[in-house]
Design a protein around this motif. Structure first.
Motif, mmCIF file in Angstrom:
data_model
loop_
_atom_site.group_PDB
_atom_site.id
_atom_site.type_symbol
_atom_site.label_atom_id
_atom_site.label_comp_id
_atom_site.label_asym_id
_atom_site.label_seq_id
_atom_site.Cartn_x
_atom_site.Cartn_y
_atom_site.Cartn_z
ATOM 1 N N GLY A 502 0.821 -1.193 0.000
ATOM 2 C CA GLY A 502 0.000 0.000 0.000
ATOM 3 C C GLY A 502 0.862 1.251 0.000
ATOM 4 N N LEU A 503 0.509 2.212 -0.842
ATOM 5 C CA LEU A 503 1.230 3.473 -0.947
ATOM 6 C C LEU A 503 0.249 4.622 -0.771
ATOM 7 C CD1 LEU A 503 3.367 2.623 -4.124
ATOM 8 C CD2 LEU A 503 4.088 2.438 -1.728
ATOM 9 N N GLU A 504 0.752 5.753 -0.277
ATOM 10 C CA GLU A 504 -0.123 6.897 -0.012
ATOM 11 C C GLU A 504 -0.392 7.732 -1.257
ATOM 12 O OE1 GLU A 504 3.433 9.026 -0.733
ATOM 13 O OE2 GLU A 504 3.080 7.062 0.163
ATOM 14 N N GLY A 505 0.368 7.494 -2.319
ATOM 15 C CA GLY A 505 0.194 8.257 -3.553
ATOM 16 C C GLY A 505 1.081 7.707 -4.638
ATOM 17 N N TRP A 506 1.048 8.389 -5.790
ATOM 18 C CA TRP A 506 1.875 7.964 -6.929
ATOM 19 C C TRP A 506 2.335 9.198 -7.679
ATOM 20 C CZ3 TRP A 506 3.196 2.936 -8.367
ATOM 21 C CH2 TRP A 506 3.842 2.804 -9.598
ATOM 22 N N PRO A 507 3.636 9.384 -7.794
ATOM 23 C CA PRO A 507 4.694 8.610 -7.156
ATOM 24 C C PRO A 507 4.644 8.748 -5.633
ATOM 25 C CG PRO A 507 5.573 9.947 -8.965
ATOM 26 C CD PRO A 507 4.180 10.425 -8.703
ATOM 27 N N SER A 508 5.038 7.697 -4.960
ATOM 28 C CA SER A 508 4.974 7.662 -3.506
ATOM 29 C C SER A 508 6.124 8.451 -2.892
ATOM 30 C CB SER A 508 5.027 6.216 -3.022
ATOM 31 O OG SER A 508 5.200 6.151 -1.626
ATOM 32 N N SER A 509 5.856 9.044 -1.742
ATOM 33 C CA SER A 509 6.925 9.737 -1.012
ATOM 34 C C SER A 509 7.959 8.749 -0.479
ATOM 35 C CB SER A 509 6.329 10.543 0.146
ATOM 36 O OG SER A 509 5.658 9.687 1.054
ATOM 37 N N ARG A 510 7.618 7.468 -0.508
ATOM 38 C CA ARG A 510 8.565 6.443 -0.047
ATOM 39 C C ARG A 510 9.614 6.111 -1.101
ATOM 40 N NH1 ARG A 510 5.283 1.351 1.968
ATOM 41 N NH2 ARG A 510 7.435 0.640 2.316
ATOM 42 N N ILE A 511 9.423 6.603 -2.321
ATOM 43 C CA ILE A 511 10.349 6.280 -3.396
ATOM 44 C C ILE A 511 11.632 7.096 -3.248
ATOM 45 C CG2 ILE A 511 10.765 6.525 -5.877
ATOM 46 C CD1 ILE A 511 7.872 5.806 -6.349
ATOM 47 N N VAL A 512 12.744 6.414 -3.377
ATOM 48 C CA VAL A 512 14.052 7.053 -3.417
ATOM 49 C C VAL A 512 14.666 6.750 -4.781
ATOM 50 C CG1 VAL A 512 16.358 7.149 -2.434
ATOM 51 C CG2 VAL A 512 14.385 6.822 -0.933
ATOM 52 N N PRO A 513 14.901 7.761 -5.622
ATOM 53 C CA PRO A 513 15.533 7.484 -6.916
ATOM 54 C C PRO A 513 16.908 6.856 -6.710
ATOM 55 C CG PRO A 513 14.611 9.706 -6.866
ATOM 56 C CD PRO A 513 14.576 9.194 -5.458
ATOM 57 N N ALA A 514 17.103 5.700 -7.342
ATOM 58 C CA ALA A 514 18.370 4.978 -7.224
ATOM 59 C C ALA A 514 19.073 5.002 -8.577
ATOM 60 C CB ALA A 514 18.134 3.537 -6.776
ATOM 61 N N THR A 515 20.290 5.541 -8.600
ATOM 62 C CA THR A 515 21.027 5.723 -9.850
ATOM 63 C C THR A 515 22.027 4.595 -10.048
ATOM 64 O OG1 THR A 515 20.793 8.121 -9.713
ATOM 65 C CG2 THR A 515 22.529 7.266 -11.145
ATOM 66 N N TRP A 516 21.987 4.009 -11.234
ATOM 67 C CA TRP A 516 22.911 2.952 -11.626
ATOM 68 C C TRP A 516 23.634 3.426 -12.890
ATOM 69 C CZ3 TRP A 516 23.139 -1.832 -8.982
ATOM 70 C CH2 TRP A 516 22.174 -1.973 -7.969
ATOM 71 N N HIS A 517 24.934 3.532 -12.816
ATOM 72 C CA HIS A 517 25.724 4.084 -13.912
ATOM 73 C C HIS A 517 26.076 3.005 -14.939
ATOM 74 C CE1 HIS A 517 26.378 7.896 -11.746
ATOM 75 N NE2 HIS A 517 26.401 7.139 -10.667
ATOM 76 N N LEU A 518 25.995 3.377 -16.201
ATOM 77 C CA LEU A 518 26.380 2.480 -17.285
ATOM 78 C C LEU A 518 27.891 2.575 -17.470
ATOM 79 C CD1 LEU A 518 23.305 2.855 -17.656
ATOM 80 C CD2 LEU A 518 23.682 2.840 -20.132
ATOM 81 N N GLY A 519 28.555 1.395 -17.443
ATOM 82 C CA GLY A 519 30.004 1.422 -17.486
ATOM 83 C C GLY A 519 30.610 0.446 -18.475
ATOM 84 N N ALA A 520 31.933 0.415 -18.500
ATOM 85 C CA ALA A 520 32.685 -0.442 -19.415
ATOM 86 C C ALA A 520 32.390 -1.904 -19.140
ATOM 87 C CB ALA A 520 34.177 -0.162 -19.259
ATOM 88 N N GLY A 521 32.469 -2.710 -20.192
ATOM 89 C CA GLY A 521 32.237 -4.140 -20.064
ATOM 90 C C GLY A 521 30.807 -4.497 -19.753
ATOM 91 N N GLY A 522 29.875 -3.566 -19.995
ATOM 92 C CA GLY A 522 28.464 -3.839 -19.742
ATOM 93 C C GLY A 522 28.105 -3.781 -18.271
ATOM 94 N N ALA A 523 28.918 -3.058 -17.475
ATOM 95 C CA ALA A 523 28.655 -2.976 -16.039
ATOM 96 C C ALA A 523 27.551 -1.961 -15.764
ATOM 97 C CB ALA A 523 29.926 -2.580 -15.300
ATOM 98 N N LEU A 524 26.748 -2.263 -14.756
ATOM 99 C CA LEU A 524 25.724 -1.357 -14.234
ATOM 100 C C LEU A 524 26.007 -1.247 -12.748
ATOM 101 C CD1 LEU A 524 23.094 0.178 -15.107
ATOM 102 C CD2 LEU A 524 21.824 -1.831 -14.325
ATOM 103 N N SER A 525 26.467 -0.093 -12.306
ATOM 104 C CA SER A 525 26.966 -0.001 -10.931
ATOM 105 C C SER A 525 26.504 1.290 -10.272
ATOM 106 C CB SER A 525 28.498 -0.065 -10.916
ATOM 107 O OG SER A 525 29.040 0.968 -11.718
#
Length: 751
Positions: A502-525
């Protein structure tokens, strides 16, 4: 004067009467002009005659030729008095072009609807076909009844039972007088579970009059008039009605409610889109799959009967339904729907704004139960973008689930639909409904061929009062997200989700944007690596266009395990980036963004980003996709870290060097389990969706796209619910509804 000269006029008249001398052209029939909401039409005029529309100042505001059915129509007019048509120079009657002002209450009170086929008069004189069904086994003497309306342009007002149509359809000879399967809620389920229902045919379709207009103002305000006319009937309980329906009749509800008809009690839209442009032009690319097919079908449905149009029209006209026959007179004035949409990739606000639910949503004041699926193969999953448009309305509840177009009326949602209609439309404590529980099981088996958990109609049955039931319903989360649909108690691919959040809204205030960087060799970090770049050759022909050979409406995607053909990335036609093995669950709920630093050998390139889960068993599960034509890469002031909102105005070629190009990834609600890896791939559009196709130009592998990696380069931003953990173990890869599964194969760059 000589005598023969006096006889000449008499002789001429005699010769004319005998047909020996051609008569002068007869005066044209000017027909009858009538104003509609921002439009005007004429009927009964001389076919082929030249016609002009004059405003009150005698200015010509429309001109053309009367069609072979004696009609002509002009749209996009300023409301006001003093309009008239002029046919071959002969002026017709004066009339008013209407605005949204409601007509007198007598317009509604004087109309009487009976069980069976009716024709409901709109404010502009057009009549709509409406089929009334009372609760099973009841007569008018048993009323009044709680009542719902289903408002659609499909084969809606057809008179025979829908179940008969479904049964004969299995024999490949569907009953031509049965409603379309998409009308199952109003035409079949509602009357079987104690509601009266009115199946209303949109103007320009079926046996309704007028010209089809793709959610234009006349159709929107027809909805207002229909609500008020139905609510005025003596057999309608409380003189209040609800709106129900999935897909087409889900989309229509938002605009109708936005006109604020006073007799509307509540709406329950399922599987809608928030904006016709987002379905027609995902990422600015014309959808040549479902969207184009749907428009083509609506155009065919709008052709005049009995030679064209919907099957029931031909049958009723042949049986002597004179009003159905007369209502075909404006059909040749239907615009080219495909052209209307396809000619506006830049999202012309004058075309799209008032036709899109998101425009009307802030005006909706009644209670709303909004439901949809997050891998919807027809209208798309971007419907969630409408949720915050309801922020001013406290009585809005949203239920979302992974799965296909039909899954918005799965059993765990349908049980709440039952509660909602009873509380907010019938104004009663939701009673147990053995009929709902039994019929829904049959419905799921017939339409989806899938097993399903039983609908629970008893949850609020013990409430001591309606107010107590209402309070209990209102106490449920504003947004409830059902996860892992297809991995629940109904078995693999069945209609059941094992857990929800259950969420209080959309987008929810519980959401934290998580960044994953695109890198060499197909890495996502989570940390950026060294600055470098990677190139690939986007080729829309490198893979099958879709995961199923389906582009129009079909129940194949609704099967428990559809025969997907989801192929891996071939050669240098795409690149992938994969995270390390997760040491904890990553639970997502919301929109996402792939933020690219992009250069290309082409001035414009089309791209698709797809997020998947690579499981510990070496298999890969589809989660969500996003699309972008690079010329529409500019975002507007409302863009967020997770949602690159854009206006699609002022397209521009790529500049030399790297350009910022953010791909909006469709909203997702997925739990990446500990032990799995997160993956994002980048290709030309196509190959990862069921029914969508894309008007991407052939590249023949000659276009080279390059993205920058590492610090300051490209990154994936996911909507992670802080602290959330999956509510069930990792499900089997096959069987998650709407989410194909395949063996994981690394891309050419290793990701």
């Amino acid at each position: 004067m000589r005598p023969y000269r006096r006889l000449t006029p008499l002789l001429a008249l005699l010769l004319i009467a005998l047909g020996a001398v051609p008569a002068a052209h007869a005066a044209p029939d000017t027909g009858t002009g009538q104003g509609s909401v921002t439009a005007a039409y004429i009927r009964g005029a001389t076919p082929g005659a030249g016609v002009e529309l004059l405003d009150a100042n005698e200015r010509i505001v429309g001109r053309g030729s009367v069609d072979r059915l004696g009609s002509f129509l002009v749209r996009d007019l300023r409301p006001g008095d003093g309009y008239r048509f002029r046919v071959e120079g002969v002026r017709g009657n004066s009339f008013r072009v209407l605005d949204g002002t409601a007509p007198p209450q007598s317009q509604y009170d004087e109309q009487r609807l009976q069980p069976g086929m009716n024709y409901v008069r709109m404010r502009d004189g057009i009549t709509l076909a409406a089929f009334v069904r009372l609760p099973f086994g009841k007569t008018l003497a048993d009323g009044p009844f709680p009542t719902v309306i289903e408002y659609s342009g499909y084969q809606t007002a057809a008179p025979n039972p829908l179940v008969l149509g479904a049964a004969t359809g299995l024999l490949k000879a569907r009953d031509p007088l049965a409603p379309a399967n998409g009308l199952v809620l109003g035409a079949e389920l509602a009357p079987d579970i104690g509601f009266a229902s009115v199946s209303v045919q949109m103007r320009g379709s079926g046996c309704s009059g007028g010209a089809y207009d793709l959610f234009d103002y006349p159709t929107v305000y027809d909805g207002y008039d229909t609500v008020e006319t139905v609510a005025a009937q003596s057999w309608v309980a409380g003189h209040k009605v609800g709106l129900v329906g999935i897909s087409y009749s889900g989309i229509s509800q938002i605009a109708v409610a936005g006109t604020e008809p006073p007799s509307l009690a509540a709406i329950a839209p399922m599987s809608l889109t928030e904006d016709l442009h987002s379905t027609g032009f995902p990422g600015g690319i014309f959808n040549t799959g479902f969207a184009d097919t749907w428009l083509t079908e609506r155009q065919a449905d709008a052709t005049p009967g009995p030679d064209g149009g919907q099957p029931y029209v031909r049958q009723l006209i042949q049986r002597g339904d004179q009003e159905c026959a007369a209502n075909q007179s404006l059909r040749l004035q239907t615009p080219s729907l495909r052209q209307l949409v396809a000619d506006n990739p830049e999202r012309n606000p004058e075309v799209f704004d008032h036709r899109s639910p998101s425009t009307w949503a802030p005006k909706v004041r009644v209670p709303v139960l909004l439901t949809g699926a997050l891998q919807d193969e027809q209208v798309g999953p971007q419907w969630t973008r409408i949720i915050d448009r309801f922020d001013a309305n406290p009585d809005v509840w949203v239920r979302m689930i992974n799965g296909a177009h039909f899954d918005s009326l799965g059993p765990q949602i349908l049980s709440q639909w039952w509660e909602f209609l009873n509380i907010f439309v019938a104004d009663r404590v939701p009673p147990p409904s053995p009929a709902l529980e039994a019929l829904s099981t049959v419905m799921y088996a017939a339409i989806t061929r899938s097993p399903a958990v039983r609908v629970d109609s008893t949850r609020l049955a013990g409430s001591p009062s309606v107010s107590a039931a209402r309070a209990a319903f209102a106490d449920s989360p504003r947004v409830e997200v059902f996860y892992d649909n297809g991995a629940g108690a109904a078995g693999a691919g069945g209609l059941a989700a094992p857990w929800s959040l259950g969420l209080e809204g959309w987008p929810s205030s519980r959401i934290v944007p998580a960044t994953w960087h695109l890198g060499a060799g197909g890495a996502l970090s989570t940390e950026p690596g060294a600055v470098e770049s990677i190139s690939f050759r986007p080729d829309p022909a490198a893979r099958p266009a879709g995961t199923l050979d389906v582009v129009g409406p079909s129940d194949i995607p609704w099967q428990p395990i559809p025969p997907y053909n989801w192929t891996p990335l071939p050669g240098d036609a795409g690149i992938g980036f994969t995270s390390p093995v997760l040491d904890h669950d990553v639970v997502t709920a919301g929109p996402a963004s792939l933020d690219l630093q992009l250069s290309s050998t082409a001035p414009v390139t089309d791209l698709q980003a797809t997020v998947t889960e690579v499981r510990p068993d070496g298999r890969e599960t589809y989660v969500a996709s996003g699309y972008l034509r690079s010329s529409y890469r500019a975002v507007d002031a409302n863009a967020t870290e997770l949602q690159p909102i854009r206006s699609y105005r002022n397209p521009a070629d790529l500049s030399p060097g790297f350009n910022e190009a953010r791909i909006s990834i469709d909203p997702m609600a997925h739990a990446f389990r500990a032990g799995s890896r997160i993956r994002v791939t980048l290709t030309a559009p196509g190959g990862d969706r069921t029914s969508w196709r894309f008007d991407t130009p052939a590249t023949n592998g000659l276009v080279v796209d390059t993205i920058q990696l590492g610090a300051g380069g490209s990154a994936l931003v996911l909507p992670v619910i802080s602290g959330a953990v999956a509510g069930a173990p990792l499900p089997a890869c096959d069987g998650l509804r709407g989410q194909p599964c395949r063996a994981y194969a690394p891309a050419l760059n290793g990701g």
